[in-house]
Design a protein around this motif. Structure first.
Motif: not given
Length: 866
Positions: A526, A770, A772-774, A776, A782-783, A809
């Motif tokens: 990321d 970035s 990645t979704n932190v 869950s 996003r990260y 994204t």
């Protein structure tokens, strides 16, 4: 010849083992694009290696590509980078991936060089067998030393360890040779003895360490402490100290001469920079040694206790004179020394400056500590019985580095050499004590002798003759004396020691293999994506990335071009920004800019925060989830070392089960936590956000509930309020009626759901996030996020305005803002700019009136009225 072949074979085997262990990370961190270097500092080291490779052997003592808008004066030496560039040139590496790959081999090669150095130490202090054990231990010792000598950790730490250890070896050899030679200060003719070459070599070894890092001054301190104690022992035993004084004088005279041509790049008298302060310090070491010698000669006929008393008096007088005559200089030297052992709150946020935890010390060197204790006992015995100068120096070297490591874990990579050596000394000493006994018990001693002692076939002439029964003369055969049988206690001690040594070697080697096989690169995907985007899609700051500034004095006159700007993030990420994006961070891992960065991210006053960015010339702000969570405490500590996270977070005890009466700790968040700039930016995209669930948490001291002396209050009740105003009224009523030390406060267990209404950040627009979704479930954060600090388009109006936004994204959100004094300041253009990947997907709309407004990119960037 057999012995030397065996020694050589073992050293080659240990060297190959070292190299293999250190290169295990290659499959995990090497790709076609680059080497994902370990940690933070190696990225800046590669930045310097790239510079030197283009203009070899020039070295830049000032760097404007970091710590904007001041630039960075370089306070470490060029030697490590110079050696890396030599490797690069010899291999013909030219592209960035090639340079990174080749330079990454330097730390493993330096770790290999430690093998013969450690052999030399063990062999000189005990014997060749101890040398081999020492070389074997340094090949597999784990911890910081192993990590910082891995392929990919391209920084000078392993160089510091190698050259400082080499200095200690040369200094020990010099002590031995000088003492054997019988040189005397009173006999000028003896000073022509070629043995003086040995302390001169020690001085050269010291310079190698000095031109790697000025922390070699620690080994100057070791020499000072050793000299005082050794001269005291010599005085007590009525032995001459000429050998020691001459060793110091020659060694540090060479050091001073080596500093003069290359080590006066900076001003001031500090020992942490390459300036005249180092000449002063090492000159004082020489003068102090001569004074010690003069006092010892003057008091040679007096009782032994006169000498230590005179030294204490001289120390006190010197300190007083220094504080009176040169107060700033004296306090500066004292402060620099005590800083190594200090534990300030902000220092403790730096991982390598944290104190060494007992559990970590045990886990890293495990069984080795038992051997180290044995090594200490053996050295003490040698000092007591033989006044062994090298043994005393080795013990003081170990003790001072050990104390430094307990205060700051960074010194563990120095301590590794001490651990390996002291453990080997223990093994070697026990082998001397019980080796022959074990062979005798096993019945194989004679098999290992190079030559058996044999009785001659004929007795010599003086052997008496014996007359047999028939009067014949018979020669009397002289029998060899019976060899004593082995002593079981000594043999048992050796067996136990060998078992412990094998356990130490096995556990350390296993730890090395595990670390090398699992270690990952410093930058995750990321951050890599975000920094690549930043470098490719933002304007050039107007500086030549590779330009060499050969003097730190340039900093006093350097002026950035008008188009230059800074990038603000937490200091951990500064070198990544410089190397990957070729942009200029404000804060970096040298902790430059850490305080101002922390002030910005912890600020709850938006106007104050934006004023800071304007003053610093910051254009982009980069946030990540770590700053909003795990690194939050570090930023809070730099912001306010006294209160740290207390204004933002509140740990409390809550009862898990009424039946068992067990309590656990929970972290709750105050309203001010959500108002910090880091939370407003990273969690809420700078948009106005209404309060979520509003909870009033009532608490009582743990002691009031019979729960001991826990510093955390205990939750006694939780009330839900409809609005913040309702919550405040409830708190006021509770406070009037509550017992002493009982309290009620608006708190929330939810990190990303505010317990108070948040107004919008008017001049920050998200320009990249970035992949990645932190989260869950239940949200999308996003990260890494990059925000641009813009002027903002100015629009007159009342009420709330909003605009739909879609990120790179594909995430969508609505940016909302309430007018202030009849003005909206709008950060998102409805007509995307040339490099925009985060775009408004519609026009602005004033909620109360339905009025729609379009905003040009130029209006946002230049602050135009629309």
């Amino acid at each position: 010849m057999i012995r030397y072949s065996f020694i050589g074979t073992c050293l080659i085997a240990f060297s190959l083992l070292t190299f293999w262990l250190r290169t295990l990370p290659i499959p995990r961190i090497v790709s076609d694009d680059w080497v994902n270097l370990l940690g933070n500092d190696p990225w800046y080291s590669l930045r310097q290696i790239e510079q030197m490779a283009l203009d070899f052997p020039a070295y830049s003592w000032f760097d404007p590509m970091t710590h904007f808008p001041m630039g960075e004066a370089i306070y470490w030496g060029p030697l490590f980078r110079l050696l890396a560039v030599v490797l690069v040139i010899l291999t013909g590496a030219s592209t960035r991936p090639e340079i990174m790959y080749v330079a990454s081999f330097l730390p493993p090669l330096m770790a290999v060089a430690m093998v013969p150095v450690m052999y030399g130490l063990g062999a000189k202090l005990v014997d060749w067998k101890t040398g081999l054990v020492s070389a074997g231990f340094i090949a597999i010792v784990s911890g910081q030393y192993a990590y910082r000598s891995l392929f990919g950790f391209v920084d000078h730490h392993i160089g510091e360890t190698l050259f400082s250890t080499l200095f200690c070896l040369c200094f020990i050899v010099a002590l031995m040779k000088m003492k054997e030679s019988g040189v005397r200060l009173s006999d000028l003719s003896s000073l022509k003895n070629p043995v003086l070459i040995y302390p001169a070599l020690a001085g050269i070894a010291f310079l190698l360490g000095f031109y790697t890092m000025t922390t070699m001054v620690i080994f100057g301190v070791i020499v000072v402490i050793y000299t005082i104690i050794q001269v005291l022992l010599d005085q007590f035993r009525k032995e001459a100290s000429d050998y020691l004084i001459l060793t110091n004088v020659v060694t540090f005279l060479v050091v001073i001469l080596g500093i003069i041509p290359f080590g006066l790049n900076q001003t001031g008298f500090g020992v942490g920079v390459y300036g005249p302060g180092n000449i002063v310090v090492y000159g004082l070491l020489i003068i102090g040694s001569l004074i010690l010698y003069g006092i010892s000669r003057y008091l040679s006929d007096r009782p032994w206790y006169f000498y230590p008393i005179s030294l204490v008096g001289l120390t006190i007088v010197s300190l007083i004179v220094g504080l009176l005559a040169l107060p700033n200089l004296t306090r500066g030297y004292i402060g620099q020394f005590t800083a190594v052992f200090g534990m300030q709150a902000v220092v403790l946020t730096v991982q390598e400056a944290m104190p060494w935890q007992f559990a970590n010390a045990v886990s890293v060197f495990n069984w080795g500590w038992i051997l180290v204790a044995g090594g200490v006992v053996y050295l003490l015995y040698r000092i007591w019985k033989q006044n062994d100068a090298p043994a005393l120096f080795t013990l003081i070297w170990f003790a001072l580095i050990f104390v430094a490591t307990t205060r700051q874990v960074r010194f563990e990579y120095y301590l590794a050499a001490n651990i390996a050596l002291m453990a080997a000394i223990c093994v070697g000493a026990v082998m001397q004590i019980g080796g022959r006994d074990l062979l005798r018990l096993a019945g194989i001693e004679r098999l290992l002798k190079l030559k058996e002692e044999e009785v001659p076939p004929e007795a010599p002439d003086d052997v008496p003759e014996d007359t047999g029964k028939k009067g014949r003369k018979q020669k009397v055969v002289q029998k060899a004396p019976a060899e004593p049988s082995g002593k079981p206690l000594r043999s048992g001690l050796l067996v136990v020691t060998v078992i412990i040594a094998l356990l130490f070697a096995w556990s350390s080697a296993s730890a090395n293999i595990m670390m090398g096989s699992n270690v990952g690169g410093g930058i995750n995907s990321d951050w890599t994506a975000a920094l690549v985007w930043l470098g490719e899609n933002t304007s050039d700051p107007g500086l030549d990335y590779y330009e060499i500034y050969d003097s730190p004095k340039v900093r006093d006159t350097f002026e950035y071009p008008t188009e230059a700007y800074g990038v603000l993030s937490w200091w951990d990420y500064g070198h990544w920004i410089t190397f990957v994006s070729k942009r200029i961070p404000h804060a970096n891992p040298f902790q430059r800019g850490a305080t101002t960065s922390a002030h910005f991210f912890m600020e709850t006053d938006v106007n104050a925060a934006t004023g800071m960015l304007e003053e610093l010339g910051i254009r982009y702000v980069i946030t990540d989830i770590e700053m909003a969570t795990g690194k939050f405490w570090a930023m809070a500590t730099w912001h306010d070392p006294v209160n740290a996270t207390d204004p933002f977070q509140k740990p409390m005890l809550y009862q898990e089960s009424a039946t068992t009466g067990s309590y656990s700790t929970i972290q709750l968040y105050r309203e001010s936590y959500y108002q910090t700039m880091i939370q407003r930016l990273h969690a809420f995209d700078g948009s106005a956000t209404p309060a979520g669930e509003i909870l009033v948490v009532e608490s009582a001291p743990a002691s009031a509930l019979g729960l001991g002396t826990s510093p955390y209050p205990v939750i006694t009740n939780v009330q839900q309020a409809g609005t913040v105003e309702d919550a405040l009224r409830y708190i006021e009523e509770f406070t009037r009626a509550a017992p002493a030390n009982h309290s009620a406060e608006i708190l929330s267990p939810e990190m990303f759901t505010p317990s108070t209404d948040l107004d919008a950040l008017q001049r920050f627009r998200l320009v990249y996030e970035s992949p990645t979704n932190v989260l869950s479930s239940g949200g999308d954060i996003r990260y890494v996020k990059i925000f641009e600090f813009v002027s903002g388009a100015v629009l007159e109006g009342e009420g709330t305005i909003e605009v739909p936004v879609e990120t790179n994204t594909g995430r969508t959100f609505t940016y909302r803002q309430e007018s202030r004094d009849g003005i909206f300041v709008l950060p998102y253009p409805t007509e995307a700019g040339p490099d925009d990947v985060v775009v408004a997907t519609g026009t602005y709309r004033i909620v109360e009136t339905g009025q729609e407004v379009s905003v040009s990119y130029r209006a946002v960037m230049e602050g135009l009225r629309i």
